[in-house]
Scaffold this motif. Structure first.
Motif, PDB file in Angstrom:
ATOM      1  N   ILE A   6     -12.368 135.171 112.851  1.00  0.00           N
ATOM      2  CA  ILE A   6     -13.253 136.198 113.392  1.00  0.00           C
ATOM      3  C   ILE A   6     -14.231 136.672 112.322  1.00  0.00           C
ATOM      4  O   ILE A   6     -15.434 136.819 112.583  1.00  0.00           O
ATOM      5  N   ILE A   7     -13.727 136.888 111.120  1.00  0.00           N
ATOM      6  CA  ILE A   7     -14.594 137.330 110.025  1.00  0.00           C
ATOM      7  C   ILE A   7     -15.635 136.268 109.695  1.00  0.00           C
ATOM      8  O   ILE A   7     -16.813 136.574 109.505  1.00  0.00           O
ATOM      9  N   SER A   8     -15.218 135.014 109.652  1.00  0.00           N
ATOM     10  CA  SER A   8     -16.187 133.953 109.357  1.00  0.00           C
ATOM     11  C   SER A   8     -17.198 133.807 110.486  1.00  0.00           C
ATOM     12  O   SER A   8     -18.369 133.522 110.238  1.00  0.00           O
ATOM     13  N   GLY A  13     -22.570 134.451 112.137  1.00  0.00           N
ATOM     14  CA  GLY A  13     -23.467 135.073 113.107  1.00  0.00           C
ATOM     15  C   GLY A  13     -24.587 135.837 112.449  1.00  0.00           C
ATOM     16  O   GLY A  13     -25.731 135.813 112.908  1.00  0.00           O
ATOM     17  N   ILE A  14     -24.264 136.539 111.370  1.00  0.00           N
ATOM     18  CA  ILE A  14     -25.309 137.265 110.629  1.00  0.00           C
ATOM     19  C   ILE A  14     -26.341 136.285 110.076  1.00  0.00           C
ATOM     20  O   ILE A  14     -27.549 136.495 110.201  1.00  0.00           O
ATOM     21  N   VAL A  15     -25.866 135.207 109.484  1.00  0.00           N
ATOM     22  CA  VAL A  15     -26.775 134.207 108.912  1.00  0.00           C
ATOM     23  C   VAL A  15     -27.611 133.549 110.005  1.00  0.00           C
ATOM     24  O   VAL A  15     -28.843 133.437 109.886  1.00  0.00           O
ATOM     25  N   ILE A  16     -26.964 133.123 111.088  1.00  0.00           N
ATOM     26  CA  ILE A  16     -27.672 132.450 112.181  1.00  0.00           C
ATOM     27  C   ILE A  16     -28.684 133.393 112.827  1.00  0.00           C
ATOM     28  O   ILE A  16     -29.817 133.004 113.101  1.00  0.00           O
ATOM     29  N   GLY A  17     -28.288 134.632 113.083  1.00  0.00           N
ATOM     30  CA  GLY A  17     -29.208 135.597 113.678  1.00  0.00           C
ATOM     31  C   GLY A  17     -30.408 135.872 112.800  1.00  0.00           C
ATOM     32  O   GLY A  17     -31.542 135.947 113.277  1.00  0.00           O
ATOM     33  N   GLY A  37     -25.500 140.344 116.902  1.00  0.00           N
ATOM     34  CA  GLY A  37     -24.874 139.959 118.167  1.00  0.00           C
ATOM     35  C   GLY A  37     -25.413 138.646 118.702  1.00  0.00           C
ATOM     36  O   GLY A  37     -24.654 137.769 119.135  1.00  0.00           O
ATOM     37  N   VAL A  38     -26.729 138.499 118.667  1.00  0.00           N
ATOM     38  CA  VAL A  38     -27.355 137.241 119.108  1.00  0.00           C
ATOM     39  C   VAL A  38     -26.894 136.088 118.223  1.00  0.00           C
ATOM     40  O   VAL A  38     -26.593 134.998 118.709  1.00  0.00           O
ATOM     41  N   GLY A  39     -26.807 136.332 116.930  1.00  0.00           N
ATOM     42  CA  GLY A  39     -26.365 135.283 116.007  1.00  0.00           C
ATOM     43  C   GLY A  39     -24.931 134.847 116.267  1.00  0.00           C
ATOM     44  O   GLY A  39     -24.623 133.659 116.235  1.00  0.00           O
ATOM     45  N   LEU A  67     -28.965 123.458 113.403  1.00  0.00           N
ATOM     46  CA  LEU A  67     -30.256 123.498 114.097  1.00  0.00           C
ATOM     47  C   LEU A  67     -30.100 123.984 115.534  1.00  0.00           C
ATOM     48  O   LEU A  67     -30.935 124.757 116.031  1.00  0.00           O
ATOM     49  N   ILE A  68     -29.050 123.544 116.205  1.00  0.00           N
ATOM     50  CA  ILE A  68     -28.779 124.004 117.567  1.00  0.00           C
ATOM     51  C   ILE A  68     -28.523 125.511 117.564  1.00  0.00           C
ATOM     52  O   ILE A  68     -29.080 126.256 118.385  1.00  0.00           O
ATOM     53  N   GLN A  69     -27.706 125.973 116.635  1.00  0.00           N
ATOM     54  CA  GLN A  69     -27.382 127.397 116.561  1.00  0.00           C
ATOM     55  C   GLN A  69     -28.617 128.241 116.250  1.00  0.00           C
ATOM     56  O   GLN A  69     -28.836 129.290 116.862  1.00  0.00           O
TER      57      GLN A  69
END
Length: 87
Positions: A6-8, A13-17, A37-39, A67-69
């Motif tokens: 969950i933490i990872s 998510g932060i990085v992807i967002g 949240g979007v990330g 790239l997909i993310q």
């Protein structure tokens, strides 16, 4: 899912967002929590799509999965920005 997973997911998510937000030109008028949240959603959905395509687990860095993310995060940030602009 364990707490480390969950933490990872949150960190990814932060990085992807953030990367998804950086891809969009101009200033986005959404908050940091929306971006995170979007990330997170983009990371989970992107991993599922990559697994369906058979590119989720490769040797080395999973560039296609990233790239997909990032693409999903970009679309998500743009959609939320449009939705919030109407309100």
């Amino acid at each position: 899912m364990e707490i480390s997973g969950i933490i990872s997911a949150i960190v990814i998510g932060i990085v992807i967002g953030t990367l998804g937000r950086l891809v969009l030109p101009g200033r986005q008028h959404i908050g940091v929590l929306w971006t995170i949240g979007v990330g997170i959603v983009a990371a989970f959905v992107g991993t599922g799509i990559a697994a369906g395509l058979g590119v989720a687990d490769t040797k080395g860095i999973d560039w296609i999965e990233w790239l997909i993310q990032i693409g999903l995060a970009t679309a998500g940030v743009a959609a939320i920005e449009r939705f919030k602009a109407r309100s």
